[in-house]
Scaffold this motif. Sequence first.
Motif, short mmCIF file in Angstrom:
data_model
loop_
_atom_site.label_atom_id
_atom_site.label_comp_id
_atom_site.label_asym_id
_atom_site.label_seq_id
_atom_site.Cartn_x
_atom_site.Cartn_y
_atom_site.Cartn_z
N LYS A 175 0.82 -1.21 0.00
CA LYS A 175 0.00 0.00 0.00
C LYS A 175 0.86 1.27 0.00
O LYS A 175 0.65 2.17 -0.82
CB LYS A 175 -0.88 -0.04 1.26
CG LYS A 175 -1.96 0.99 1.31
CD LYS A 175 -2.80 0.76 2.55
CE LYS A 175 -1.87 0.64 3.75
NZ LYS A 175 -2.59 0.28 4.97
N SER A 176 1.81 1.35 0.90
CA SER A 176 2.64 2.56 1.00
C SER A 176 3.49 2.75 -0.25
O SER A 176 3.64 3.86 -0.75
CB SER A 176 3.54 2.51 2.23
OG SER A 176 2.77 2.37 3.39
N THR A 235 1.59 1.54 9.04
CA THR A 235 1.03 2.88 8.99
C THR A 235 0.12 3.05 10.19
O THR A 235 -0.82 2.30 10.36
CB THR A 235 0.22 3.06 7.69
OG1 THR A 235 1.06 2.68 6.62
CG2 THR A 235 -0.21 4.49 7.52
N GLY A 269 7.51 -0.55 9.42
CA GLY A 269 6.83 -0.71 8.15
C GLY A 269 5.33 -0.77 8.29
O GLY A 269 4.65 -1.44 7.54
N ASP A 313 4.50 7.25 5.50
CA ASP A 313 4.72 6.76 6.85
C ASP A 313 5.69 7.71 7.54
O ASP A 313 6.88 7.51 7.53
CB ASP A 313 5.33 5.35 6.84
CG ASP A 313 4.38 4.34 6.23
OD1 ASP A 313 3.19 4.68 6.10
OD2 ASP A 313 4.83 3.24 5.91
MG MG Z 1 2.46 0.94 4.84
#
Ligand code: MG
Length: 604
Positions: A19-20, A55, A53, A44
Amino acid sequence: MNAQHVRNFCIIAHIDHGKSTLADRLMQQTGAVDEREMVEQLLDSMDLERERGITIKAQAVRLAYKGADGQDYQLNLIDTPGHVDFSYEVSRSLAACEGALLVVDASQGIQAQTLANVYLALENDLEIIPVINKIDLDVAEPERVAQEVQQAFGFTDDEIVFVSAKDGTGIPEILEAIVQRVPPPTGSPDSPLRALIFDSKYDPYKGAIAYVRIMDGQVPSGSRVKIMSNGSESDVLEVGVFAPAPTSIERLSVGEVGYIATGLKSVGDAPVGDTVTLANPAAAEPLKGYQPLKPMVFAGLYPADGEDYLDMRVALEKLQLNDAALSFEPENSVALGSGFRCGFLGLLHMDIVQERLEREYDLNLLATSPSVAYEVLMTDGEILQIDSPAHLPDSSRIDEIQEPWLDLSIIAPANYIGPVIELVRTRRGEYKRMEYLQQEGTHSTPRVLMEFNVPLAEVLIDFYDNLKASTQGYASMDYSLSGYRSGRLAKVDILVNNEPVDALSIITHRDNAYYQGRELVKKLRELIPRQLFEVPVQAAIGRKIIARETIRALRKDVLAKCYGGDVTRKRKLLQKQAEGKKRMKRVGSVEIPQEAFLSILKVS
Ligand code: MG
Ligand code: GDP
């Protein structure tokens, strides 16, 4: 911008599915950040998040995008937290959107949080765009995972976008899909302001900054606003958008996403899920769905050095400015002295708070084993909320103890069905149902969704580790609170050298009490260093001793050297033994190390 050309979307995924990384790539592709500025995983922002890692706080970024149709669009990307501890924040973020990118790792397939997030997205009527990510990996099976996604959620072949967030493949296709498939926001530009707070953050200069989605009306900078749940009013210091740096603008209008700097004195004053309106004209009704955050897990946190008590209180107050879900109140323990009973959303939240206190505020902490909140029905009809075993009243006055239960779902390959069900059974869980995510007979073992009910207390302690261990790491899980149920629960006290140590008490099911009591005292015998005298360690229910171990005295010849010698030498010798065990607490005449207070975590 005309709301017709606004698209609000979020990215939902199981943790680590990308996702990030995908968010970073979307920002890069739309020029929100240039290559030089690009710090990996820009969204983040907290160090801790970067390291782990994960969020923790949702963020919102405005992207400018020129569609294939030549039209300029405003895309608002809302990053959601991916962990169950923060599921309420996930659900509020989703409520701020019309669409969701559903990211599934091409080497892993659907996981428990993928499902949970899809259900939330469907509840919020979001348009879901399925994205199969990490297709660059050697072990990726995009076709198999695409099939799984189609079968589980009913997508068609041509709806799925294949992507590598790492090398950028498929990113332009995602942007087009967002513009074409996600509907523009609706809402009335002329009604009084209603803005949904999907996140908030405390700033020492600007007070509580509410991240909002404008559902109706508009909010000009400088207007006077009102928080609907608590009625507090303030003059807006600034409204703006994240581009991705905070950029002040004149007004936020219907359909848009941005921030309102409220000047209110903590995030608790502008809580997630609440509605912001104008002081005048005010909206008649708040947006639906607001619920105050409720801590689920409790533990005592104590300064290792009693002199740090006041510093610790200041630190907790500061953390709370930014973390409305954290609760704390002073607590005194016979064993540990003065400290705080703290409430958390879950174990990860507890871990994060503890780590931030130690890291950012330089405190040395002792933590007691986590506990859930019990509802205790007394014989006189009173109902007590108990979040610490030490506070449980005498059993003769208790009619019934109720504990929180969960709906638990686990996804694992079919060959692990046995071990998973067995594990849940040993945790007092009840099997509900099972469903294959994929037909049997394809090239790999089909995966299965299993649903259970289980007491929260039983998954608090090392459940996830055990689940991973018994499925070689292949299982994933997700849970939500289903309600309270009465249980045959008992308080087990631990006595060290015949003195009860309140911070070591646990509440457990009667069927497990003997076993756990025995294991606990065994563990304590290993953890508590030998003293100059024999120390009995006992577990008891009420006055009944259910287990006993003895820590033998130090051998005579070690001490013999000291006999008749001077006192300081003797003291030095003992001091030496304590070295390397920094976090010790003296309970009566016995030194107990920090690990001992968490030893229940190691008993199962
Ligand atoms: Mg993430
Ligand atoms: P999140 O937990 O969903 O935010 O996942 P992250 O974006 O932090 O990604 C988790 C891990 O997967 C990181 O190590 C990323 O570098 C890696 N990753 C993300 N997308 C891709 C991809 O498309 N290909 C590969 N090979 N790795 C990826």
